[in-house]
Design an enzyme around this catalytic site. Structure first.
Site, PDB file in Angstrom:
ATOM      1  N   SER A 199     -14.997  22.154 -39.794  1.00  0.00           N
ATOM      2  CA  SER A 199     -15.992  22.889 -39.573  1.00  0.00           C
ATOM      3  C   SER A 199     -17.250  22.250 -39.340  1.00  0.00           C
ATOM      4  O   SER A 199     -18.222  21.699 -38.623  1.00  0.00           O
ATOM      5  CB  SER A 199     -15.472  24.036 -39.130  1.00  0.00           C
ATOM      6  OG  SER A 199     -14.399  24.431 -38.470  1.00  0.00           O
ATOM      7  N   GLN A 248     -15.955  27.154 -30.860  1.00  0.00           N
ATOM      8  CA  GLN A 248     -16.442  25.907 -30.207  1.00  0.00           C
ATOM      9  C   GLN A 248     -17.091  26.666 -28.994  1.00  0.00           C
ATOM     10  O   GLN A 248     -18.177  25.994 -28.475  1.00  0.00           O
ATOM     11  CB  GLN A 248     -14.965  25.237 -30.188  1.00  0.00           C
ATOM     12  CG  GLN A 248     -14.456  24.749 -30.920  1.00  0.00           C
ATOM     13  CD  GLN A 248     -13.785  24.085 -30.489  1.00  0.00           C
ATOM     14  OE1 GLN A 248     -12.795  23.695 -29.524  1.00  0.00           O
ATOM     15  NE2 GLN A 248     -12.376  23.105 -31.812  1.00  0.00           N
ATOM     16  N   ASP A 255      -6.650  27.713 -37.484  1.00  0.00           N
ATOM     17  CA  ASP A 255      -5.791  26.552 -37.487  1.00  0.00           C
ATOM     18  C   ASP A 255      -4.626  27.224 -38.775  1.00  0.00           C
ATOM     19  O   ASP A 255      -4.238  25.961 -39.115  1.00  0.00           O
ATOM     20  CB  ASP A 255      -6.959  26.336 -37.826  1.00  0.00           C
ATOM     21  CG  ASP A 255      -7.747  25.350 -36.878  1.00  0.00           C
ATOM     22  OD1 ASP A 255      -7.461  25.418 -35.841  1.00  0.00           O
ATOM     23  OD2 ASP A 255      -8.972  25.776 -36.925  1.00  0.00           O
ATOM     24  N   LYS A 284      -3.887  24.029 -28.731  1.00  0.00           N
ATOM     25  CA  LYS A 284      -4.598  23.148 -29.300  1.00  0.00           C
ATOM     26  C   LYS A 284      -3.798  21.960 -29.643  1.00  0.00           C
ATOM     27  O   LYS A 284      -3.844  21.374 -27.908  1.00  0.00           O
ATOM     28  CB  LYS A 284      -4.429  23.903 -30.447  1.00  0.00           C
ATOM     29  CG  LYS A 284      -4.328  24.841 -31.265  1.00  0.00           C
ATOM     30  CD  LYS A 284      -5.904  24.935 -31.935  1.00  0.00           C
ATOM     31  CE  LYS A 284      -7.173  26.261 -32.530  1.00  0.00           C
ATOM     32  NZ  LYS A 284      -7.894  26.126 -32.567  1.00  0.00           N
TER      33      LYS A 284
END
Length: 435
Positions: free
Chosen positions: A23, A170, A319, A346
């Site tokens: 990220s 996001q 995640d 995902k």
């Protein structure tokens, strides 16, 4: 390499330098591209996804040097310096690249098209397109903007207030980056409880942004508050380290150390869950590096018990759920995962694919609309043939399961790890000892 076959080793030992955080690597590229000045980035993650961000900003006129694989020098062009690309911007498999660029490009005085591979083109984008349209963005795409390719004609963007309905870093980041080009302040409320690297980086670059537990407000930059290039060392990725944390916890003879890992509170959900399950975890040498908390994490063989993973925990470990599901399968008792419907959006539908893989390993698992129920039992995993479906986190989760499974475990399409952890298989081999 179309498949790899693994067996359980007798012992796991090692000090593992996990890759730079995915990220933060993305954001170091995308934010410095529109900053003033040059930024030196070290410990950059040279995975396929982050390299997609590099390729896209280069296509938009930004000079990015790469003296070494994990080092970048980004020569920012400022907020108004991007140039229209003569080609489609290929985001590869990277949803972060596509969604954050959608925010930046919505405010540019030119036309852009964002696309990617077949997996990215099948993933939902209305979650980011809808809020950007509410700011005045002109975005079109397949399924009324829900699928890439996305065509963006830059326009004047409006500030105002927007309530986020899903905890997605996001989406939040796309709106904050679009707000750099808005005609007034943007205030975000609702589900802002996702990872906060964008907010931290913008503040460190000099942008006027205020963050409280329930509100984020960004003021469009003036000459004095325009983003200035930010050099940084990218800390280790906790989402990658989590594979080793689980491996050490479930293996009967293990001690693994992951130094220099990002311990940002929005990213430590996996550690909290493993502690709740009874894992023996030690954190040493905590320190601040730039705007991020960093530390060295030691995990040793543990006796785990089932737990519940739900609610505000989910955005902090979304995640890591595939590998936490492996931990749950090796724990004593039932683990319930819920409120995780985001898994269906995902690289694969991770509720379906994780449940199918666990079932193949001999685990009793019941998928639900927003998660799964896993009946754990120590020593229950039996080797099987498992598919990654080109999903990097599935490939690595199944590798961790193989470390304690009886017999052989074969993983199909193991090369998927290149997305976030190019050296994963070499590291896995290095920590195994058959004494």
């Amino acid at each position: 390499m179309t498949e790899i076959t693994l067996t359980a080793p007798k012992r796991l030992r090692g000090v593992i330098q996990v890759p730079g955080d995915k990220s933060i690597s993305h954001r170091s590229v995308l934010l410095n591209a529109i900053a003033t000045g040059s930024a030196h980035i070290t410990n950059f993650l040279p995975g396929a996804d982050c390299l997609s961000s590099v390729a896209c900003v280069r296509s938009l006129g930004v000079t990015v040097e790469q003296p070494h694989e994990r080092e970048l020098i980004i020569h920012g062009v400022g907020l108004g310096g991007l140039r229209e690309s003569t080609d489609v911007l290929d985001c590869g498999n990277s949803g972060t690249t596509l969604r954050l660029l959608a925010g930046i490009l919505s405010g540019q005085p030119f036309f852009s098209v964002l696309s990617g591979d077949s997996s990215l083109r099948s993933r939902p984008q209305r979650r980011v397109v809808g809020p950007l349209r509410a700011m005045g963005a002109q975005i079109d795409g397949r399924a009324d903007g829900d699928r890439a390719p996305l065509a963006i004609r830059g326009s004047t963007l409006r500030g105002g207030q927007y309530e986020l309905t899903i905890a997605s870093a996001q989406v939040k980041s796309a709106l904050l980056l679009a707000a750099l080009y808005a005609d007034g302040p943007l205030t975000l409320g609702g589900r802002i409880d996702s990872r906060d690297h964008t907010e931290r980086m913008l503040a460190a670059m000099g942008v006027e942004i205020t963050v409280s537990p329930d509100r984020i407000t960004l003021h469009p930059p003036t000459a004095a508050t325009a983003p200035v290039a930010l050099s940084l060392r990218v800390p280790g990725d906790p989402s990658s380290a989590a594979f080793w944390w689980v491996a050490a916890a479930i293996h009967p003879d293990a001690e693994l150390v992951t130094p220099g890992v990002c311990l940002n509170p929005t990213r430590t959900g996996a550690l909290d869950v493993l502690r709740a399950m009874g894992a023996e975890i030690e954190i040493m040498n905590e320190r601040l590096e730039g705007s991020e908390l960093v530390g060295d994490v030691v995990v040793r063989s543990s006796v785990l018990r089932g737990t519940t993973i739900a609610g505000s925990l989910i955005p902090r470990l979304i995640d890591e759920i595939p590998v936490l599901a492996v931990a749950a399968a090796c724990a004593d008792g039932e683990t319930v995962i819920r409120d995780a419907q985001e898994l269906r959006a995902k690289e694969t539908d991770r509720i379906t694919t994780v449940a199918a893989g666990l079932s193949a390993l001999g685990v009793t698992v019941e998928p639900t609309i927003d998660g799964m129920v896993i009946t754990g039992k120590p020593d229950q995993l039996t080797g099987a043939t498992l598919h990654s479906y080109h999903d990097h986190r599935l490939a690595m989760a199944w590798a961790v399961a193989a470390l304690v499974a009886r017999g052989e475990t074969t993983i199909v399409e193991p090369a998927a790890v290149v997305i976030s952890y190019p050296d994963f298989w070499q590291t896995l081999a290095a920590i195994q000892e058959d004494v």
